[in-house]
Write a protein that holds these residues in place. Sequence first.
Motif, PDB file in Angstrom:
ATOM      1  N   THR A 226       0.585  -1.452   0.266  1.00 56.63           N
ATOM      2  CA  THR A 226      -0.266  -0.541   0.243  1.00 56.63           C
ATOM      3  C   THR A 226       0.740   1.056   0.108  1.00 56.63           C
ATOM      4  N   THR A 227       0.764   1.739  -1.058  1.00 47.71           N
ATOM      5  CA  THR A 227       1.384   3.138  -1.061  1.00 47.71           C
ATOM      6  C   THR A 227       0.096   4.653  -1.738  1.00 47.71           C
ATOM      7  N   TYR A 228       0.790   5.874  -0.983  1.00 49.97           N
ATOM      8  CA  TYR A 228       0.337   6.686  -1.314  1.00 49.97           C
ATOM      9  C   TYR A 228       0.673   7.936  -2.448  1.00 49.97           C
ATOM     10  N   GLU A 229      -0.539   8.746  -2.284  1.00 51.89           N
ATOM     11  CA  GLU A 229       0.191   8.907  -4.059  1.00 51.89           C
ATOM     12  C   GLU A 229       0.926  10.260  -4.142  1.00 51.89           C
ATOM     13  N   LYS A 230       1.713  10.677  -3.049  1.00 47.49           N
ATOM     14  CA  LYS A 230       2.474  11.627  -2.765  1.00 47.49           C
ATOM     15  C   LYS A 230       3.916  11.237  -3.342  1.00 47.49           C
ATOM     16  N   ASP A 231       3.587   9.013  -3.129  1.00 46.06           N
ATOM     17  CA  ASP A 231       5.004   8.654  -3.701  1.00 46.06           C
ATOM     18  C   ASP A 231       5.001   8.319  -5.037  1.00 46.06           C
ATOM     19  N   LEU A 232       3.742   8.509  -5.802  1.00 48.49           N
ATOM     20  CA  LEU A 232       4.491   8.312  -6.631  1.00 48.49           C
ATOM     21  C   LEU A 232       5.530   8.378  -8.148  1.00 48.49           C
ATOM     22  N   ILE A 233       5.752  10.015  -7.181  1.00 51.92           N
ATOM     23  CA  ILE A 233       7.054  10.100  -8.668  1.00 51.92           C
ATOM     24  C   ILE A 233       8.083   9.592  -7.663  1.00 51.92           C
ATOM     25  N   ASN A 234       7.941   8.741  -6.823  1.00 52.63           N
ATOM     26  CA  ASN A 234       9.780   8.088  -6.588  1.00 52.63           C
ATOM     27  C   ASN A 234       9.640   6.734  -6.624  1.00 52.63           C
ATOM     28  N   ILE A 260       1.630  -1.276 -10.844  1.00 50.00           N
ATOM     29  CA  ILE A 260       1.333   0.146  -9.674  1.00 50.00           C
ATOM     30  C   ILE A 260       0.019   0.608 -10.382  1.00 50.00           C
ATOM     31  N   GLY A 261      -0.746   0.383  -8.908  1.00 49.82           N
ATOM     32  CA  GLY A 261      -2.715   0.626  -9.159  1.00 49.82           C
ATOM     33  C   GLY A 261      -2.852   1.503 -10.027  1.00 49.82           C
ATOM     34  N   GLN A 262      -3.968   2.165 -10.729  1.00 49.47           N
ATOM     35  CA  GLN A 262      -4.264   2.841 -11.362  1.00 49.47           C
ATOM     36  C   GLN A 262      -5.244   3.817 -10.876  1.00 49.47           C
ATOM     37  N   VAL A 267     -10.987   7.737  -0.195  1.00 49.37           N
ATOM     38  CA  VAL A 267     -11.158   7.918   1.454  1.00 49.37           C
ATOM     39  C   VAL A 267      -8.884   8.286   1.873  1.00 49.37           C
ATOM     40  N   SER A 268      -8.805   7.462   1.845  1.00 47.11           N
ATOM     41  CA  SER A 268      -7.095   7.130   2.284  1.00 47.11           C
ATOM     42  C   SER A 268      -6.006   7.842   1.690  1.00 47.11           C
ATOM     43  N   ARG A 269      -6.663   7.692   0.351  1.00 44.77           N
ATOM     44  CA  ARG A 269      -5.827   8.563  -0.749  1.00 44.77           C
ATOM     45  C   ARG A 269      -4.211   7.625  -1.039  1.00 44.77           C
ATOM     46  N   SER A 270      -4.793   6.118  -1.420  1.00 45.42           N
ATOM     47  CA  SER A 270      -3.690   4.870  -0.925  1.00 45.42           C
ATOM     48  C   SER A 270      -4.139   4.293  -2.273  1.00 45.42           C
ATOM     49  N   LEU A 271      -3.357   3.780  -3.283  1.00 47.51           N
ATOM     50  CA  LEU A 271      -3.499   2.850  -3.979  1.00 47.51           C
ATOM     51  C   LEU A 271      -2.473   1.350  -4.395  1.00 47.51           C
ATOM     52  N   GLU A 272      -3.083   0.622  -4.482  1.00 47.78           N
ATOM     53  CA  GLU A 272      -2.268  -1.321  -4.500  1.00 47.78           C
ATOM     54  C   GLU A 272      -0.734  -1.066  -5.218  1.00 47.78           C
ATOM     55  N   VAL A 273       0.203  -1.647  -4.695  1.00 49.80           N
ATOM     56  CA  VAL A 273       1.457  -1.537  -5.986  1.00 49.80           C
ATOM     57  C   VAL A 273       1.651  -3.082  -5.695  1.00 49.80           C
TER      58      VAL A 273
END
Length: 296
Positions: A226-234, A260-262, A267-273
């Motif tokens: 589980t990661t968050y949208e702010k970390d997608l750039i990395n 990487i999830g699309q 709610v949580s601003r998260s996505l699956e990797v």
Amino acid sequence: MRKIWISILLLSLVACGNRQEAAIPAATPGTQPETLPVAADSASVDAMTSATSKANQVSFNGTIVLPPQRLATVALTLSGVVKSTSLLPGQYVQKGAVLATLENPEFIVLQQTFLDSYAQAEYLKAEYERQKTLSIEQAASQKKFQQSKADYLSMKSRVEAAAAQLSLLNVQTETLRSSGIQPLLQIKAPISGYAGSVAMNVGKYVHPGEALCEIIDKSAPLLKLTTYEKDLINMTVGSPVEFRVNGMGEQTFNATILSIGQKVDEVSRSLEVYAQVNDTHQQFRPGMYVTARIKK
């Protein structure tokens, strides 16, 4: 009397003045007076902080999972009673191994239907070929030829339908033709792996589609992180990942980001990797918690 009081008052004032002068220390020649420390300039503090800080590393929490083709649920399209089984949870089985046997009269009828239809189709095929030859030689009417053709094709479709039903039960029609009708249906492992969630026992009635057990192939596990949208750039597909497994101490393992999830959770601003594990371990189990980070 008044003069005496005035003298006493003057003496008191002189004594107080002397004490105040004594409280102030005299400056020593050659020394500088002490000064208060001045706060550092904000720009200087920012420069020091940026010079000494380290780049943030993207970290995740997640679990070990299996790809769909590595996890098989054993279920049947036919109901019946479990006649025998020796399967235990955690037991390793090979693909095609018999997990249990099932008893159902419908299974016997289905085998009989296939064998009867197959025999009829063989006869009708021969008749169709005969009428076809006679039709070419104009020794028989076209009506008989067309009728024999229709009968043959109809019976052929019945054979194919019965064979398809038997195929869903993992019954080979070639074996059925050579060995004859079998009273019990053998439930076989669809893949090689470890038995999990065994939900059958001798005498249990099994409904169509009911799961009997699961077969788990641990040879190629994945990480569901589980990661968050702010970390997608990395992160990108192919980025190396280092992770630890809960209960296995400080030992680290390696993986590679696979997808990487699309869609971001509202709610949580998260996505699956998902990451492919590069160096698997015998102790890995689906559902185990992991902590991971992107390797720099």
